[in-house]
Design a protein around this motif. Structure first.
Motif, PDB file in Angstrom:
ATOM      1  N   PRO A 205       0.830  -1.213   0.000  1.00  0.00           N
ATOM      2  CA  PRO A 205       0.000   0.000   0.000  1.00  0.00           C
ATOM      3  C   PRO A 205       0.864   1.263   0.000  1.00  0.00           C
ATOM      4  O   PRO A 205       1.865   1.344   0.715  1.00  0.00           O
ATOM      5  CB  PRO A 205      -0.796  -0.129   1.305  1.00  0.00           C
ATOM      6  N   GLU A 206       0.487   2.224  -0.833  1.00  0.00           N
ATOM      7  CA  GLU A 206       1.260   3.455  -0.969  1.00  0.00           C
ATOM      8  C   GLU A 206       1.407   4.178   0.371  1.00  0.00           C
ATOM      9  O   GLU A 206       2.451   4.757   0.671  1.00  0.00           O
ATOM     10  CB  GLU A 206       0.592   4.378  -1.990  1.00  0.00           C
ATOM     11  N   SER A 207       0.363   4.136   1.193  1.00  0.00           N
ATOM     12  CA  SER A 207       0.415   4.817   2.492  1.00  0.00           C
ATOM     13  C   SER A 207       1.492   4.222   3.393  1.00  0.00           C
ATOM     14  O   SER A 207       2.144   4.934   4.161  1.00  0.00           O
ATOM     15  CB  SER A 207      -0.946   4.732   3.182  1.00  0.00           C
ATOM     16  N   VAL A 208       1.684   2.901   3.301  1.00  0.00           N
ATOM     17  CA  VAL A 208       2.723   2.227   4.100  1.00  0.00           C
ATOM     18  C   VAL A 208       4.103   2.672   3.634  1.00  0.00           C
ATOM     19  O   VAL A 208       4.981   3.002   4.445  1.00  0.00           O
ATOM     20  CB  VAL A 208       2.580   0.691   3.994  1.00  0.00           C
ATOM     21  N   ILE A 209       4.305   2.701   2.322  1.00  0.00           N
ATOM     22  CA  ILE A 209       5.611   3.089   1.768  1.00  0.00           C
ATOM     23  C   ILE A 209       5.953   4.523   2.159  1.00  0.00           C
ATOM     24  O   ILE A 209       7.065   4.805   2.609  1.00  0.00           O
ATOM     25  CB  ILE A 209       5.600   2.935   0.228  1.00  0.00           C
ATOM     26  N   LEU A 219       6.520   0.954  -5.452  1.00  0.00           N
ATOM     27  CA  LEU A 219       7.119  -0.381  -5.443  1.00  0.00           C
ATOM     28  C   LEU A 219       6.062  -1.329  -5.981  1.00  0.00           C
ATOM     29  O   LEU A 219       5.035  -1.545  -5.355  1.00  0.00           O
ATOM     30  CB  LEU A 219       7.544  -0.783  -4.030  1.00  0.00           C
ATOM     31  N   HIS A 220       6.310  -1.883  -7.165  1.00  0.00           N
ATOM     32  CA  HIS A 220       5.338  -2.759  -7.814  1.00  0.00           C
ATOM     33  C   HIS A 220       5.966  -4.108  -8.121  1.00  0.00           C
ATOM     34  O   HIS A 220       7.182  -4.211  -8.355  1.00  0.00           O
ATOM     35  CB  HIS A 220       4.822  -2.147  -9.123  1.00  0.00           C
ATOM     36  N   PHE A 221       5.114  -5.128  -8.158  1.00  0.00           N
ATOM     37  CA  PHE A 221       5.548  -6.474  -8.533  1.00  0.00           C
ATOM     38  C   PHE A 221       4.843  -6.851  -9.823  1.00  0.00           C
ATOM     39  O   PHE A 221       3.606  -6.907  -9.873  1.00  0.00           O
ATOM     40  CB  PHE A 221       5.217  -7.472  -7.419  1.00  0.00           C
ATOM     41  N   ASP A 222       5.623  -7.065 -10.877  1.00  0.00           N
ATOM     42  CA  ASP A 222       5.082  -7.386 -12.198  1.00  0.00           C
ATOM     43  C   ASP A 222       4.886  -8.896 -12.288  1.00  0.00           C
ATOM     44  O   ASP A 222       5.843  -9.660 -12.351  1.00  0.00           O
ATOM     45  CB  ASP A 222       6.059  -6.913 -13.279  1.00  0.00           C
ATOM     46  N   GLY A 259       9.286  -2.839   8.002  1.00  0.00           N
ATOM     47  CA  GLY A 259       8.058  -2.072   8.150  1.00  0.00           C
ATOM     48  C   GLY A 259       7.020  -2.444   7.108  1.00  0.00           C
ATOM     49  O   GLY A 259       5.821  -2.506   7.399  1.00  0.00           O
ATOM     50  N   MET A 260       7.483  -2.662   5.863  1.00  0.00           N
ATOM     51  CA  MET A 260       6.555  -3.076   4.808  1.00  0.00           C
ATOM     52  C   MET A 260       5.891  -4.401   5.158  1.00  0.00           C
ATOM     53  O   MET A 260       4.686  -4.581   4.961  1.00  0.00           O
ATOM     54  CB  MET A 260       7.299  -3.197   3.477  1.00  0.00           C
ATOM     55  N   ILE A 261       6.684  -5.330   5.678  1.00  0.00           N
ATOM     56  CA  ILE A 261       6.134  -6.629   6.085  1.00  0.00           C
ATOM     57  C   ILE A 261       5.137  -6.443   7.224  1.00  0.00           C
ATOM     58  O   ILE A 261       3.989  -6.886   7.156  1.00  0.00           O
ATOM     59  CB  ILE A 261       7.271  -7.579   6.539  1.00  0.00           C
ATOM     60  N   THR A 262       5.580  -5.751   8.271  1.00  0.00           N
ATOM     61  CA  THR A 262       4.786  -5.644   9.496  1.00  0.00           C
ATOM     62  C   THR A 262       3.504  -4.855   9.289  1.00  0.00           C
ATOM     63  O   THR A 262       2.413  -5.301   9.664  1.00  0.00           O
ATOM     64  CB  THR A 262       5.630  -4.998  10.613  1.00  0.00           C
ATOM     65  N   PHE A 263       3.600  -3.675   8.667  1.00  0.00           N
ATOM     66  CA  PHE A 263       2.414  -2.827   8.530  1.00  0.00           C
ATOM     67  C   PHE A 263       1.430  -3.353   7.484  1.00  0.00           C
ATOM     68  O   PHE A 263       0.217  -3.167   7.623  1.00  0.00           O
ATOM     69  CB  PHE A 263       2.823  -1.390   8.217  1.00  0.00           C
ATOM     70  N   THR A 264       1.940  -4.009   6.434  1.00  0.00           N
ATOM     71  CA  THR A 264       1.024  -4.592   5.447  1.00  0.00           C
ATOM     72  C   THR A 264       0.198  -5.700   6.075  1.00  0.00           C
ATOM     73  O   THR A 264      -1.028  -5.777   5.891  1.00  0.00           O
ATOM     74  CB  THR A 264       1.813  -5.131   4.237  1.00  0.00           C
ATOM     75  N   LEU A 265       0.856  -6.575   6.852  1.00  0.00           N
ATOM     76  CA  LEU A 265       0.139  -7.668   7.503  1.00  0.00           C
ATOM     77  C   LEU A 265      -0.713  -7.157   8.661  1.00  0.00           C
ATOM     78  O   LEU A 265      -1.793  -7.686   8.934  1.00  0.00           O
ATOM     79  CB  LEU A 265       1.136  -8.730   7.977  1.00  0.00           C
TER      80      LEU A 265
END
Length: 384
Positions: A205-209, A219-222, A259-265
């Motif tokens: 999520p953009e807000s997390v980044i 940050l995108h995954f193709d 943080g990306m791992i923790t806040f996304t989950l």
């Protein structure tokens, strides 16, 4: 299902009985209700539980017991549970899990007796040698003290040898869960304490980044390519293409990745309910990031489905985020691990918790004077 209490006896690393409560035990002031999750009547859950202690005091071991209990009542075979190693070579572990079923408005107690046995390899196997389930309606409960008292109740189900279609490491609770269609969302982040590689390939999520690193534009995954690509772009810079998530460590700090791992989950647990279990929550984070995560779980406007954060920490300053003492456990290891609820030691909520912890007033929360002096002498001797 919402955890109310876990007790465990017979665990090799622990001294005596481990007893953990997840509901608010102290008196609840009106202004505190906004940071608690109401189950029924005057029973509220602590949506954030902190476990603190000095190094090697048993914090991670306590989290492993919590995860073991959660997975057992969630139908997971014991021999598939990641934290089953906490059972060690125990000949007999008696685990009691008390929980509230929101679907049926019942309070349940599941007693599971587990024994270890030597498998074909060196790895231990575990089986359930006896098990009982008690149940009562929440409407019968008049006081919090009586809520977990099943002394006048008979079990509604007992495990017996005739259950030939039930694996010996799966709880009898599986039948109830299938009937009520109950399932717990469990997010175990113990493996990411010192490892920071994104475990998923969905867009963050953009807000997390932005919260973690405002210099990152996206940050995108193709997923359209036969070999997935990671697309990373910093503001004002050209896009960077990476072959896998591990390469992100070259461009992003360990704190940003964790943080990306923790806040996304965490966002998923806040949305759907469940449990987020984090070991050494302050690793790679500054205090404000951890405090923000704690506040999210203690905000009933965000946490509408009673998601719970259960974490361990070395940092006493995080304790000051709590208005209450009953959501904090102090671990000690003196010939065996113990976990004591802070409300049993510190009766008043208005005393600054970090000061009480660092002062040694709580007993066993700072290295001993003797250990301090021995280290000092050792360093001094090495400099000669």
């Amino acid at each position: 299902m919402k955890l109310l209490r876990i007790t465990a006896e017979g665990l090799p690393l622990f001294k005596g009985k481990l007893d953990l409560d997840f509901y608010a035990q102290q008196r609840i002031a009106e202004e505190q209700k906004e940071s608690l999750y109401r189950l029924f009547s005057n029973v509220y859950l602590n949506p954030s539980t902190g476990i603190i202690g000095i190094n090697a005091s048993g914090k991670t071991s306590v989290l492993k017991v919590v995860l073991l209990a959660l997975e057992i009542i969630n139908n997971e075979p014991i021999n598939h549970i990641e934290t089953r190693d906490i059972l060690g070579n125990a000949k007999k572990v008696v685990l009691n899990v008390y929980f509230y079923s929101e679907k049926t408005n019942d309070i349940c107690r599941l007693e599971t007796v587990i024994a270890s046995r030597q498998g074909r390899s060196e790895q231990k196997n575990y089986s359930i040698i006896s098990e009982s389930l008690w149940e009562k309606s929440a409407d019968e409960v008049n006081t919090r003290k009586a809520m977990l008292d099943f002394s006048r109740k008979n079990p509604i189900v007992n495990r017996d040898d005739r259950e030939e279609f039930l694996s010996d490491d799966v709880s009898i609770l599986i039948a109830r869960n299938k009937k009520t269609k109950e399932h717990i969302r469990i997010v175990n982040l113990l493996k990411y304490t010192d490892q920071n590689i994104l475990p998923f390939s969905e867009d963050i999520p953009e807000s997390v980044i932005t919260f973690l690193d405002p210099t990152v534009e996206w940050l995108h995954f193709d997923k359209n390519e036969s070999k997935p690509l990671v697309r990373l772009k910093f503001r004002g810079e050209d896009e960077i293409l990476l072959n896998n998530q591990a390469e992100l460590n070259r461009y992003l700090s360990s704190g940003t990745i964790k943080g990306m791992i923790t806040f996304t989950l965490a966002q998923e647990v806040l949305r759907d309910g469940g449990y987020l279990v984090v070991d050494e929550i302050e690793n790679h984070f500054n205090k404000e990031i951890v405090s923000t995560l704690m506040r999210f779980f203690m905000d009933t406007r965000l946490n509408k489905n009673g998601g719970s954060l259960i974490f361990s920490t070395h940092y006493p300053e995080l304790l000051d985020e709590y208005d209450r003492n009953d959501s904090i456990y102090i671990t000690r290891n003196r010939s065996g691990i113990t976990a004591e609820n802070l409300s049993n030691i510190l009766r008043r909520n208005d005393i600054k918790k970090s000061d009480a912890y660092k002062s040694g007033f709580l007993n066993g929360t700072t290295p001993t004077y003797e250990a301090n002096m021995q280290l000092k002498k050792s360093i001094a001797a090495s400099l000669v």
